[in-house]
Design a protein around this motif. Structure first.
Motif, PDB file in Angstrom:
ATOM      1  N   PHE A 146       0.848  -1.186   0.000  1.00 50.64           N
ATOM      2  CA  PHE A 146       0.000   0.000   0.000  1.00 50.64           C
ATOM      3  C   PHE A 146       0.880   1.232   0.000  1.00 50.64           C
ATOM      4  O   PHE A 146       1.917   1.274   0.663  1.00 50.64           O
ATOM      5  CB  PHE A 146      -0.902   0.042   1.241  1.00 50.64           C
ATOM      6  CG  PHE A 146      -1.673   1.333   1.360  1.00 50.64           C
ATOM      7  CD1 PHE A 146      -2.868   1.499   0.681  1.00 50.64           C
ATOM      8  CD2 PHE A 146      -1.194   2.385   2.125  1.00 50.64           C
ATOM      9  CE1 PHE A 146      -3.568   2.696   0.758  1.00 50.64           C
ATOM     10  CE2 PHE A 146      -1.892   3.577   2.218  1.00 50.64           C
ATOM     11  CZ  PHE A 146      -3.087   3.736   1.530  1.00 50.64           C
TER      12      PHE A 146
ATOM     13  N   VAL B 256      -7.153  -1.683   4.026  1.00 52.06           N
ATOM     14  CA  VAL B 256      -6.219  -0.746   4.654  1.00 52.06           C
ATOM     15  C   VAL B 256      -7.086   0.098   5.564  1.00 52.06           C
ATOM     16  O   VAL B 256      -7.989   0.799   5.119  1.00 52.06           O
ATOM     17  CB  VAL B 256      -5.457   0.099   3.624  1.00 52.06           C
ATOM     18  CG1 VAL B 256      -4.610   1.141   4.337  1.00 52.06           C
ATOM     19  CG2 VAL B 256      -4.594  -0.800   2.756  1.00 52.06           C
TER      20      VAL B 256
ATOM     21  N   LEU C 191      -3.301   0.149  -3.703  1.00 52.18           N
ATOM     22  CA  LEU C 191      -3.159  -1.148  -3.038  1.00 52.18           C
ATOM     23  C   LEU C 191      -2.870  -2.194  -4.102  1.00 52.18           C
ATOM     24  O   LEU C 191      -3.600  -2.273  -5.099  1.00 52.18           O
ATOM     25  CB  LEU C 191      -4.439  -1.508  -2.277  1.00 52.18           C
ATOM     26  CG  LEU C 191      -4.466  -2.847  -1.548  1.00 52.18           C
ATOM     27  CD1 LEU C 191      -3.454  -2.862  -0.392  1.00 52.18           C
ATOM     28  CD2 LEU C 191      -5.871  -3.138  -1.023  1.00 52.18           C
TER      29      LEU C 191
END
Length: 136
Positions: free
Chosen positions: A52, A114, A129
């Motif tokens: 990420f 996330v 991501l």
């Protein structure tokens, strides 16, 4: 391999996930995502490298303090994936990034998000991501 993006800034409340509106996915269908969702599902057994990156800030009008995000597996933040920044003022952006290996056992799947692990809302801009299945 899948890559999830969202070109629009978003405010993420504590405990909530970053939402992705666009995806670039592979033909192997090892990963699944619904546009507008914060969840990425890893469906094929194997090891995935999940990464990420994004820009984070305190939203306008927010209280100055630490912001934090982490990769979460089935809703639980993964130790070692927490990303922290402490802006000195609202709307002051920092770039954060992390990556983590996630194993998916046979006959099962894993849900990845996330998540805002802080105590206040966080502004997230250009989140990205990725999940790459590195071995089966």
């Amino acid at each position: 391999m899948i890559e999830l993006l969202n070109p629009m800034p978003q405010t993420v409340a504590p405990g909530q996930g970053v939402v992705y509106s666009e995806e670039i996915s592979s033909k192997c269908s090892a990963e699944r995502h619904r546009a507008g969702s914060a969840q990425l599902t890893l469906v094929k057994p194997g090891r995935y490298l999940v990464g990420f990156s994004g820009n984070v800030a305190i939203p306008a009008g927010g209280v100055v303090g630490e912001v934090s995000l982490a990769i979460a597996l089935d809703g639980e933040p993964i130790t070692g994936s927490v990303m922290r920044a402490t802006p000195a003022a609202a709307s002051e952006y920092f770039n954060v990034a992390t990556q983590h290996y996630i194993d998916v056992p046979c006959g099962c799947c894993q849900t990845v998000t996330v998540q805002n692990t802080g105590v206040a809302a966080v502004q997230v801009d250009n989140p990205n991501l990725t999940a790459v299945r590195v071995c089966g």
